[in-house]
Motif scaffolding. Sequence first.
Motif, PDB file in Angstrom:
ATOM      1  N   GLY A  40       0.554  -1.532  -0.171  1.00 30.75           N
ATOM      2  CA  GLY A  40      -0.441  -0.331   0.074  1.00 30.75           C
ATOM      3  C   GLY A  40       1.441   0.962  -0.159  1.00 30.75           C
ATOM      4  O   GLY A  40       0.843   2.171  -0.868  1.00 30.75           O
ATOM      5  N   VAL A  41       1.704   0.918   0.765  1.00 29.35           N
ATOM      6  CA  VAL A  41       2.854   2.334   0.418  1.00 29.35           C
ATOM      7  C   VAL A  41       3.496   2.508  -0.358  1.00 29.35           C
ATOM      8  O   VAL A  41       3.676   3.650  -1.005  1.00 29.35           O
ATOM      9  CB  VAL A  41       3.841   2.377   1.649  1.00 29.35           C
ATOM     10  CG1 VAL A  41       4.869   3.493   1.953  1.00 29.35           C
ATOM     11  CG2 VAL A  41       3.224   2.360   3.439  1.00 29.35           C
ATOM     12  N   ARG A  63       1.165   3.947  -3.110  1.00 31.86           N
ATOM     13  CA  ARG A  63       1.425   5.737  -2.629  1.00 31.86           C
ATOM     14  C   ARG A  63       2.142   6.386  -3.468  1.00 31.86           C
ATOM     15  O   ARG A  63       1.735   7.246  -4.112  1.00 31.86           O
ATOM     16  CB  ARG A  63       0.235   5.558  -1.198  1.00 31.86           C
ATOM     17  CG  ARG A  63      -0.955   5.608  -1.491  1.00 31.86           C
ATOM     18  CD  ARG A  63      -1.006   6.007  -0.022  1.00 31.86           C
ATOM     19  NE  ARG A  63      -0.753   5.776   1.622  1.00 31.86           N
ATOM     20  CZ  ARG A  63      -0.338   4.813   2.161  1.00 31.86           C
ATOM     21  NH1 ARG A  63      -1.998   3.589   1.212  1.00 31.86           N
ATOM     22  NH2 ARG A  63       0.338   3.981   2.754  1.00 31.86           N
ATOM     23  N   THR A  84       2.223   4.906  -7.559  1.00 27.66           N
ATOM     24  CA  THR A  84       1.627   4.624  -8.086  1.00 27.66           C
ATOM     25  C   THR A  84       1.073   3.747  -9.203  1.00 27.66           C
ATOM     26  O   THR A  84      -0.252   3.249 -10.148  1.00 27.66           O
ATOM     27  CB  THR A  84       1.120   5.752  -9.400  1.00 27.66           C
ATOM     28  OG1 THR A  84       1.852   5.917 -10.497  1.00 27.66           O
ATOM     29  CG2 THR A  84       0.801   7.077  -8.112  1.00 27.66           C
TER      30      THR A  84
END
Length: 187
Positions: free
Chosen positions: A40-41, A44, A47
């Motif tokens: 997830g990091v 972010r 992309t």
Amino acid sequence: MTDAASSEICSVEEAVGMCAAGDKRGIDRLLGEEGGRLLGVAMRMLTRRDLAEEAVQDTMVQVWRKAAQYRADTGSAKGWLYAILRNRCRNILRDEARLMTLSPDELTAVQDARQESVPLEGWEMLSGPTKLKDCLALLDASGREAILLAHVAGFTHGEISARLKVPLGTVKSWVRRSLVSLRGCLS
């Protein structure tokens, strides 16, 4: 700090310790505990899922290689893990800044369009009478086409072979013979 958060931190530290001891289950444990959040990091920051997955994989490789260097007195194992991920994402972004940032689907579309847009008779449009134009005209059609595809359009011999539906050796011979002829003609 809640008991769950405390046990999670201990679990990450234990997993890093397992990696330092050469126990491959440490990586599995790290991915089980933090894999989703790491991805997830990375998503972010980057992309693109393919790049994020690459960053997580590279992070796990670095953790495996450098787990013995981790010192608990300098910070938490979880912080160390995310610092490695953050630095890897930054490196990918820096590398990608120099490259085109096309997704794999977009890159495939560009390559397909490139295959379709090669003008083979563009050499005839060279302005005025030129030595190169005259020398290209002296080549046989297959040799001229192979030369133009290789040296103007930038195709590899394998790509030319597939495009023209002829054996690879034939393409290599055409290109080699045509280059020899062009050198002789131009000198």
